[in-house]
Design an enzyme around this catalytic site. Structure first.
Site, PDB file in Angstrom:
ATOM      1  N   MET A 131       0.487  -2.614   8.811  1.00  0.00           N
ATOM      2  CA  MET A 131      -0.192  -2.724   7.516  1.00  0.00           C
ATOM      3  C   MET A 131      -1.142  -3.906   7.523  1.00  0.00           C
ATOM      4  SD  MET A 131      -0.666  -1.683   4.462  1.00  0.00           S
ATOM      5  CE  MET A 131      -1.925  -2.495   3.478  1.00  0.00           C
ATOM      6  N   GLU A 132      -2.378  -3.629   7.094  1.00  0.00           N
ATOM      7  CA  GLU A 132      -3.485  -4.587   7.256  1.00  0.00           C
ATOM      8  C   GLU A 132      -3.578  -5.678   6.198  1.00  0.00           C
ATOM      9  OE1 GLU A 132      -3.709  -1.369   6.294  1.00  0.00           O
ATOM     10  OE2 GLU A 132      -5.340  -1.052   4.865  1.00  0.00           O
ATOM     11  N   HIS A 191      -6.941  -1.423  15.093  1.00  0.00           N
ATOM     12  CA  HIS A 191      -7.070  -0.672  13.836  1.00  0.00           C
ATOM     13  C   HIS A 191      -6.863  -1.597  12.624  1.00  0.00           C
ATOM     14  CE1 HIS A 191      -6.197   3.008  11.262  1.00  0.00           C
ATOM     15  NE2 HIS A 191      -5.646   2.045  10.545  1.00  0.00           N
ATOM     16  N   GLU A 192      -5.786  -2.364  12.658  1.00  0.00           N
ATOM     17  CA  GLU A 192      -5.498  -3.212  11.488  1.00  0.00           C
ATOM     18  C   GLU A 192      -6.564  -4.295  11.315  1.00  0.00           C
ATOM     19  OE1 GLU A 192      -3.530  -1.843   9.655  1.00  0.00           O
ATOM     20  OE2 GLU A 192      -2.491  -0.581  11.116  1.00  0.00           O
ATOM     21  N   GLU A 227      -9.207   4.579   6.400  1.00  0.00           N
ATOM     22  CA  GLU A 227      -8.386   4.980   7.542  1.00  0.00           C
ATOM     23  C   GLU A 227      -9.175   5.697   8.638  1.00  0.00           C
ATOM     24  OE1 GLU A 227      -5.872   3.525   7.890  1.00  0.00           O
ATOM     25  OE2 GLU A 227      -5.119   3.018   5.895  1.00  0.00           O
ATOM     26  N   GLU A 250       0.844  -1.193   0.000  1.00  0.00           N
ATOM     27  CA  GLU A 250       0.000   0.000   0.000  1.00  0.00           C
ATOM     28  C   GLU A 250       0.880   1.244   0.000  1.00  0.00           C
ATOM     29  OE1 GLU A 250      -3.994   1.806   2.119  1.00  0.00           O
ATOM     30  OE2 GLU A 250      -2.602   0.732   3.352  1.00  0.00           O
TER      31      GLU A 250
HETATM   32  N1  BES Z   1      -3.038   1.152   5.887  1.00  0.00           N
HETATM   33  C1  BES Z   1      -2.181   1.707   6.864  1.00  0.00           C
HETATM   34  C2  BES Z   1      -0.714   1.518   6.573  1.00  0.00           C
HETATM   35  C3  BES Z   1      -0.135   2.502   5.608  1.00  0.00           C
HETATM   36  C4  BES Z   1       0.124   3.793   6.002  1.00  0.00           C
HETATM   37  C5  BES Z   1       0.172   2.128   4.329  1.00  0.00           C
HETATM   38  C6  BES Z   1       0.665   4.689   5.112  1.00  0.00           C
HETATM   39  C7  BES Z   1       0.712   3.018   3.428  1.00  0.00           C
HETATM   40  C8  BES Z   1       0.963   4.313   3.818  1.00  0.00           C
HETATM   41  C9  BES Z   1      -2.445   1.078   8.226  1.00  0.00           C
HETATM   42  O1  BES Z   1      -3.720   0.564   8.402  1.00  0.00           O
HETATM   43  C10 BES Z   1      -2.339   2.181   9.219  1.00  0.00           C
HETATM   44  O2  BES Z   1      -3.192   3.000   9.226  1.00  0.00           O
HETATM   45  N2  BES Z   1      -1.274   2.203   9.995  1.00  0.00           N
HETATM   46  C11 BES Z   1      -1.040   3.282  10.924  1.00  0.00           C
HETATM   47  C12 BES Z   1      -1.188   2.834  12.320  1.00  0.00           C
HETATM   48  C13 BES Z   1      -2.574   3.084  12.784  1.00  0.00           C
HETATM   49  C14 BES Z   1      -2.860   2.428  14.080  1.00  0.00           C
HETATM   50  C15 BES Z   1      -2.889   4.546  12.915  1.00  0.00           C
HETATM   51  C16 BES Z   1       0.324   3.832  10.686  1.00  0.00           C
HETATM   52  O3  BES Z   1       1.048   3.233   9.906  1.00  0.00           O
HETATM   53  O4  BES Z   1       0.665   4.846  11.252  1.00  0.00           O
HETATM   54 ZN    ZN Z   2      -5.183   1.943   8.622  1.00  0.00          ZN
END
Ligand code: BES
Ligand code: ZN
EC number: 3.4.11.-
Length: 875
Positions: free
Chosen positions: A273-274, A307-308, A330, A138
């Site tokens: 990452m989910e 969250h994930e 998100e 992602e």
């Molecule tokens: N889908 C995101 C990971 C992601 C973030 C992929 C930026 C590509 C670019 C994941 O679900 C996510 O939101 N992760 C957060 C942590 C969350 C608990 C707020 C993160 O990476 O900060």
């Molecule tokens: Zn997320």
């Protein structure tokens, strides 16, 4: 082929249905070879197939297409890899038959060091350096691992096969169906996945230990940790199992895969990452060590896991149609993670802590350079920057606002029907609104469009006039100017007690509201001094500006403890924002802060502390002669709570008290409070002799580290050397980041420079360097010079990811003069980069807002006396 270039999305004449992917990573040479066959539906006449690919070498001879409707195999005559658009154009020279067929492509790539695509992460095992191979796709990096239709709406099934060294563990989204060992290599094949988007495909190849458990439906859940550290996975495992059960009920759909694996990856750009069925994390967000993790680390693990796992439904099962709707993923996962955490750990009062998220987004969204929640995306490079506080935190906040307006039960019911309707498919923002509108009968679409399609938010001004309340909305800007945005604002207010809450929709610029009904016959006159609080519980995404009289009543209500923690938070936070926007004198803000002397609630106090940091910095520029008194006032402000909490944990004390102790002692250390510094130093020395000493538990270590750094300078380096020793000796990532986050708080410029250089050294993983950027106010200028001197190196290391934005915002935003803004602008003029464009503009805007604020504080006449009075007030 020209017609395919410069387009935001792939042409729609071939639709992928099923990928069969075979990959052979070479962990020592850091490269991989691969082969993909994609079942396609050709839906329009074409001799071209256009898909995504980047940084792959593709051999023309390996490309072929065979159709169900023709006996012959079509060979591609030409191929072009268009670098800027990250597309692969295949020209077959004759029109391909309509209907199903299979496209085959052989390719090779590099296991890169950029923490995206298919990459290499490093770890140590029994003193030996090793590589693992990991994916992070992602938003748009699956194309760096295999050619594919790399858009969230192009869902297909995936059948994966890996050729890997026999001794390693190889994980993917689905369970293994067969493992064939053939000498030093083995071939591992996995079950075919259900239909999913490319950005959710994942592979991990390395050595791990694990712990496992089952959900009540018998789904196997595992947490993979460093070899020998399986215990550190137990906490996340229990959260995961309970959360999966909870979401199954909440969304009224079971978890859709046969297993869930969660893995800690040493080098990892995001927090987690989910990936469907194979969620990857930083070590800090997955591992919990009983001995050395702090309460705040524990909470982080729980909320990140929640969250994930929320994404397994919201995101993976139902996916956004395009990145414009990223916030659906998100914002929603963020909101739901609080719901789950609250249900698992009610004593954490996580919904009160949610106000931190709202506030972060209110601050960002108060900038003219903010963007709407739904944002147009025309190129893959633009996606990274929208993983920001607007998509996550404003997104979550407007969902909370809507849920509180519609009611929890109706909200959940409508959501479940949205999930059911769009399962295994994609959705846009308006489809979520449609489901909620249908479930509630309320005009959700009209209401919510005002929040997701325009940037910013309103400040609602309120005053009492003739037993009526007058409300007026106008767009709030941190710069103090007013915009002409208008919103449909769900207003709530209470008057004198929480028993009766009044609510209405403010659909116009202004409105008056009768409050006679709040007056019983006996207290008709008491309206004159009763408190009135708008935005009850802070569920609305707006700020409130009270007239002087109403503000005074609220001040009184805070001192007399009539208000809830959420409302105390809101009043403080709005006042701070109005002060920064030069709409409230600093004198008034400081006086209000004085009303929080006996505050004991974690979230409120933690915001008060962060406000003192900001006010302290600005005042130091604007009125340096007042700093002694201001600091004394701040120290006094924290005394009551600091004494109540003490240095040592009380038996059976709450999670929140443990977190609060850490923050309050850190604040006192930052303020240079001598007693705190001395006690911290005593405890730190005991810790140096025994890392398990009970007198420096993890919850107060950061405070001790910051305290130690306050005394370090070029002729007294012992504290720094000791901290670096602890850094080098620990193998717990949370301990390392705790230390990194303390070092630059040193007031000595030479030391700050040294710390910044350390952050970029090979001793710090590149994902962690940003923790070293929490620079003291004395180090601000040094940090900027350092940024300029190291810019080329920083671009080289971070230029292709979102971490680079942290360097710009952390180092530029603290400045507070127009000259500096100009200097920064000039420096970056010749170094423009799309990936930092928005962050740079936002940071510069912040510098100018600070500068304005300073000018207004310089003009405040009675500030000196007011500060003195506050600093020396006896209680
Ligand atoms: N889908 C995101 C990971 C992601 C973030 C992929 C930026 C590509 C670019 C994941 O679900 C996510 O939101 N992760 C957060 C942590 C969350 C608990 C707020 C993160 O990476 O900060
Ligand atoms: Zn997320």
């Amino acid at each position: 082929m020209e017609q395919f270039k410069g387009q935001p999305r792939l042409p729609k004449f071939a639709i992928p249905k099923r990928y069969d992917i075979r990959l052979k990573p070479d962990l020592s040479a850091c490269k991989f070879a691969g082969f993909v066959s994609v079942e396609l539906d050709i839906v329009a006449d074409t001799r071209f197939i256009v898909l995504n690919a980047a940084e792959l070498s593709i051999n023309l001879g390996s490309v072929s297409f065979s159709s169900d409707n023709s006996p012959k195999v079509f060979e591609a005559l030409k191929l072009e890899l268009v670098e800027e658009d990250e597309i692969l154009v295949l020209d077959f020279a004759e029109t391909l038959p309509l209907g199903l067929g299979v496209l085959a492509i052989g390719f090779e790539g590099v296991l890169n060091d950029k923490m995206k695509g298919f990459y290499r992460s490093k770890y140590e095992l029994h003193g030996e350096k090793k590589n693992m191979a990991v994916t992070q796709f992602e938003p748009a990096d699956a194309r760096r691992c295999f050619p594919c239709w790399d858009e969230p709406a192009c869902k297909a099934t995936f059948k994966i096969t890996l050729d890997v060294p026999s001794e390693l563990l190889a994980l993917s989204n689905m369970p293994v169906i067969e493992e064939k060992v053939n000498g030093p290599l083995k071939t591992v094949s996995y079950q075919e996945s259900p239909i999913m988007s490319t950005y959710l495909v994942a592979i991990v190849v390395g050595l791990f230990d694990y712990v496992e458990d089952y959900t009540s439906d018998g789904i196997k859940v595992r947490v993979y940790c460093q070899v020998g550290k399986a215990n550190q996975g137990k906490f996340a495992l229990s959260v995961a199992v309970r959360t999966l059960d909870l979401y199954k009920d909440y969304f009224a759909v079971p978890y859709s895969l046969p297993k869930l694996d969660m893995v800690a990856i040493p080098d990892f750009a995001a927090g987690a990452m989910e990936n469907y069925g194979l969620v990857t994390y930083r070590e800090t967000t997955l591992l919990y060590d009983e001995q050395h993790s702090a309460a705040t680390n524990k909470q982080r693990v729980a909320t990140v896991v929640a969250h994930e796992l929320a994404h397994q439904w919201f995101g993976n099962l139902v996916t956004m149609e395009w990145w414009t709707h990223l916030w659906l993923n998100e914002g929603f996962a963020t909101w739901v993670s609080y719901l789950a955490t609250d249900s698992l750990f009610p004593e954490w009062k996580i919904w009160t802590q949610f106000l931190d998220e709202s506030t972060d987004s209110l601050r960002l969204d108060g900038l003219a350079e903010s963007h709407p929640i739904e944002v147009e995306i025309n190129h893959a490079a633009e996606i990274d920057e929208i993983f920001d506080a607007i998509s996550y935190k404003k997104g979550a906040s407007v969902i909370r606002m809507l849920q509180s307006y519609l009611g929890a039960e109706c909200f959940q019911r409508s959501l479940a029907s949205y999930i059911k309707k769009h399962a295994c498919s994609n959705a846009k923002t308006e489809e979520l609104w449609a489901a909620l509108e249908e479930g509630s009968g309320e005009p959700v679409n009209k209401l919510m469009n005002t929040w997701t399609k325009q940037k910013g938010y309103p400040v609602v001004s309120v005053r009492v006039k003739d037993q009526k309340l007058e409300f007026e909305q106008s767009q709030f800007f941190s710069s103090g100017s007013h915009g002409d945005g208008q919103w449909i604002v769900p207003i709530t207010f209470c008057c004198g007690s929480y028993d009766k809450k009044k609510s209405f929709l403010l659909q116009t610029k202004s409105k008056t509201h009768d409050i006679k009904e709040f007056l019983s016959d006996s207290n008709k006159s008491s309206i004159a001094h009763s408190w009135i609080k708008l935005n009850v519980d802070q569920t609305g995404f707006y700020r409130v500006k009270y007239d002087e009289d109403l503000a005074a009543r609220l001040h009184y209500a805070i001192e007399n403890k009539y208000l809830t923690a959420t409302d105390r938070f809101g009043i403080l936070d709005d006042s701070f924002a109005l002060c920064m926007a030069c709409q409230l004198p600093l004198t008034s803000l400081l006086t209000l802060m004085g009303a929080y002397r006996e505050e004991l609630e974690y979230t409120v106090l933690s915001n008060l502390i962060s406000i003192t940091y900001k006010v302290g910095r600005i005042a130091a520029d604007a009125r340096p002669e007042l700093m002694d008194d201001i600091n004394l006032f701040f120290v006094n402000l924290f005394q009551y709570t600091a004494e109540k909490l003490g240095w040592d944990a009380k038996q059976g004390e709450s999670h929140l008290d443990a977190m609060l102790r850490g923050e309050i002692l850190t604040a006192l250390a930052m303020l240079g409070h001598e007693e705190t510094l001395a006690e911290a130093s005593r405890r730190f020395h005991a810790f140096l002799n025994d890392r398990n000493t009970p007198i420096l538990p993890p919850d107060i270590r950061k405070a001790a580290y910051v305290a130690v750094m306050q005394k370090v300078n070029s002729s007294n380096r012992a504290g720094l050397e000791s901290l670096l020793r602890v850094y080098r000796e620990t193998d717990l990532s949370q301990e390392k980041t705790r230390i990194l986050g303390s070092l630059a708080s040193c007031p000595d410029q030479g030391i700050v420079l040294e710390v910044l250089n350390f952050a970029l050294s090979s001793e710090v993983r590149s994902q962690d360097a940003v923790f070293g950027l929490a620079v003291s106010k004395e180090g601000r200028e040094v940090a900027w010079t350092w940024l300029k001197d190291n810019w080329d190196l920083i671009v080289k290391t971070y230029g292709s990811g979102f971490l680079i934005t942290c360097f710009v915002s952390a180092i530029v935003s603290p400045f507070a003069s127009f000259e500096k803004a100009k200097e920064v602008e000039e420096f970056f003029a010749s170094r423009a980069k799309a990936s930092i464009a928005r962050t740079l503009k936002q940071s510069l805007e912040r510098v100018r807002i600070n500068a304005n604020w300073i000018q207004s504080i310089e003009k405040e006449k009675n500030l000196g006396e007011a500060v003195q009075e506050l600093a020396y007030r006896k209680h």
